[in-house]
Scaffold this active site. Structure first.
Site, PDB file in Angstrom:
ATOM      1  N   CYS A  81      36.532  39.927  72.305  1.00 31.62           N
ATOM      2  CA  CYS A  81      36.247  38.744  73.131  1.00 31.62           C
ATOM      3  C   CYS A  81      36.732  38.906  74.566  1.00 31.62           C
ATOM      4  CB  CYS A  81      36.887  37.508  72.516  1.00 31.62           C
ATOM      5  SG  CYS A  81      36.234  37.113  70.889  1.00 31.62           S
ATOM      6  N   HIS A 355      29.064  31.273  73.275  1.00 34.04           N
ATOM      7  CA  HIS A 355      30.005  32.392  73.277  1.00 34.04           C
ATOM      8  C   HIS A 355      29.320  33.699  72.912  1.00 34.04           C
ATOM      9  CE1 HIS A 355      33.410  34.860  72.907  1.00 34.04           C
ATOM     10  NE2 HIS A 355      33.921  34.446  71.772  1.00 34.04           N
TER      11      HIS A 355
END
Lengths: 372, 92
Positions: A81, A355
């Protein structure tokens, strides 16, 4: 630095190169004094898991080719991430070193074409394959375990997580580029209207909390994280142009200056001394504050990593905005709302905005907010 | 680096009940209607480890942070592979 461009949502018909070219084209058009692709000396692009999603490795030269940068150096970054955050930092380091004056950094991922079970399996590869994924941990599961530790240690409640989701959706409703450009109240109205249309029993939620407490509307993904605690599966791309300070005015009348950056690392979750805080984020923040010569008190707006609602609460503690264990109370008191003393994720966060795993949207939004 | 034997006893430090399961766990029979519990166990000797938590129903509140656990092992059959032994803990 010249922003911008981010496109998040569902784009099943596009490949990562399509998404990246789209982001690049928008970025190029946003450079008010014009940009010639030939002036870009290097590319740092973040793609986390394209091998799994479209059997495409070695993404950097592909992206360089499709935006017309060949034969200049193109480097791919993979850091789960943190992928695109690290790509930006590598770009900053390259420009600061004096080797390049004009660098393109970006991030892209296409995830929605895969089934949820497959995406869950792929994302687990961002953890420890032999110690975590092997015993069934998923990414939502890891953050859920962190949430139970935070609840046990500090008395954090499920309602605190729901407050984060409500706040971020309220913000996302104002962001036209958000995957969920809707508040939770908007979503409730849509669901009610759909039920009426189909002649089904019409749900009667009193408010957001009742909607979020309803296992039908907000099912468990990995207890205690429910659907509205989790950022969605997203297709998206974003890019930013980084240029040396001395030549910034050649590209724009309003450059944004990067005054601090930091990066850290950490063990697999079970090896960490504290399950309720991220050492890497603390270290990165300390470095960035020190480089910039600022303190947490000076920060007027923060875009933080809210892949799950618990992550935002912990980020606000690790960044020093609130003491350890007080992040949940801060959300409850509205301190992190748009009109609070410390606005957090005014873009809608990853929760509403989407995301795509390399995670650049929050960074881009912060820069756009600074421009406007 | 050297190996040290541990007693296999510890306390639950954190856990989750996974309802949206990865493809690999679907193959083991888990899913939305049959979730599983996984967690982090703090061993008596000090280190922590990730493991499946079995023999307690989280839906009945039988899984709690701080509960005492003892080691167990579960066999998984991976597609096209020999059986694989997975670390698990159950209530002591």
């Amino acid at each position: 630095m010249v922003p911008e461009c981010v496109n998040s949502g569902t784009h099943k018909d596009k490949t990562v190169r399509d998404l990246f070219v789209e982001a690049f084209t928008e970025m190029k058009a946003s450079v008010d004094r014009g940009l010639d692709v030939k002036d870009i000396e290097a590319l740092y692009v973040g793609t986390a898991m394209t091998e799994f999603f479209e059997w495409q490795g070695h993404t950097a030269p592909i992206m360089a080719s499709w935006v017309g940068m060949v034969p200049n150096p193109a480097t791919r970054i993979e850091d789960a991430c943190a992928t695109s955050g690290v790509a930006v930092r590598e770009g900053v380091i390259a420009v600061a070193s004096g080797i390049y004056d004009v660098v393109l950094v970006g991030g892209v991922e296409r995830m929605t074409a895969a089934s949820t079970e497959y995406v869950t399996e792929i994302l687990a590869a961002g953890g420890d394959a032999f110690y975590e994924a092997a015993v069934g941990f998923t990414f939502p599961g890891l953050y859920a375990a962190i949430a139970t530790a935070h609840m046990h240690k500090y008395g954090t409640k499920l309602e605190h997580f729901m407050k984060v989701a409500t706040k971020n959706h309220n913000n996302g409703a104002l962001n036209p580029k958000a995957q969920f450009n809707a508040s939770i109240r908007d979503i409730m109205s849509m669901r009610t209207a759909r039920a009426k249309e189909k002649g089904q029993p019409v749900p009667a939620w009193k408010d957001e909390m009742e909607f979020l407490n309803d296992p039908q509307s907000n099912p468990i993904v990995a207890w205690p994280m429910r659907l509205f605690d989790c950022s969605p599966i997203t297709d998206g791309a974003a890019c930013v142009l980084l240029v040396a300070e001395e030549i910034a005015k050649k590209f724009t009348d309003n450059p944004i200056y990067i005054i601090g950056t930091g990066q850290g690392s950490d063990h697999a979750l079970h090896e960490r001394a504290d399950l309720t805080s991220f050492l890497s984020a603390k270290i990165a923040a300390q470095q960035a504050y020190e480089m910039a010569g600022v303190t947490p008190e000076d920060i007027q707006l923060a875009e933080v990593h809210d892949c799950f609602t618990i992550a935002e609460i912990i980020a606000t503690e690790d960044l020093g905005f609130f003491k350890s264990g007080v992040g949940a109370k801060a959300v409850e008191e509205g301190l992190t709302a748009r009109n609070g003393s410390k606005p957090v994720n005014t873009s809608g966060g990853l929760k509403a905005k989407g995301h795509p795993v390399p995670e650049m949207p929050n960074f881009i939004f912060a820069t756009k907010t600074l421009v406007s | 680096m050297e190996c040290q034997e541990i007693k296999g006893k510890g306390e639950l430090a954190a856990f989750t009940v996974i309802v949206v399961v990865p493809a690999k766990m679907v193959a083991q029979g888990y899913g939305r209607d049959n979730p599983y519990c996984t967690g982090i166990v703090e061993l008596e000797e000090g280190p922590k480890i990730s493991a499946l938590i079995i023999g307690a129903d989280p839906r009945r509140g039988e899984v709690r942070v701080g509960m005492s656990l003892t080691v167990d092992f579960v066999d998984f059959i991976e597609m096209g592979e020999e059986k694989k032994t997975i670390l698990a803990f159950r209530p002591a």
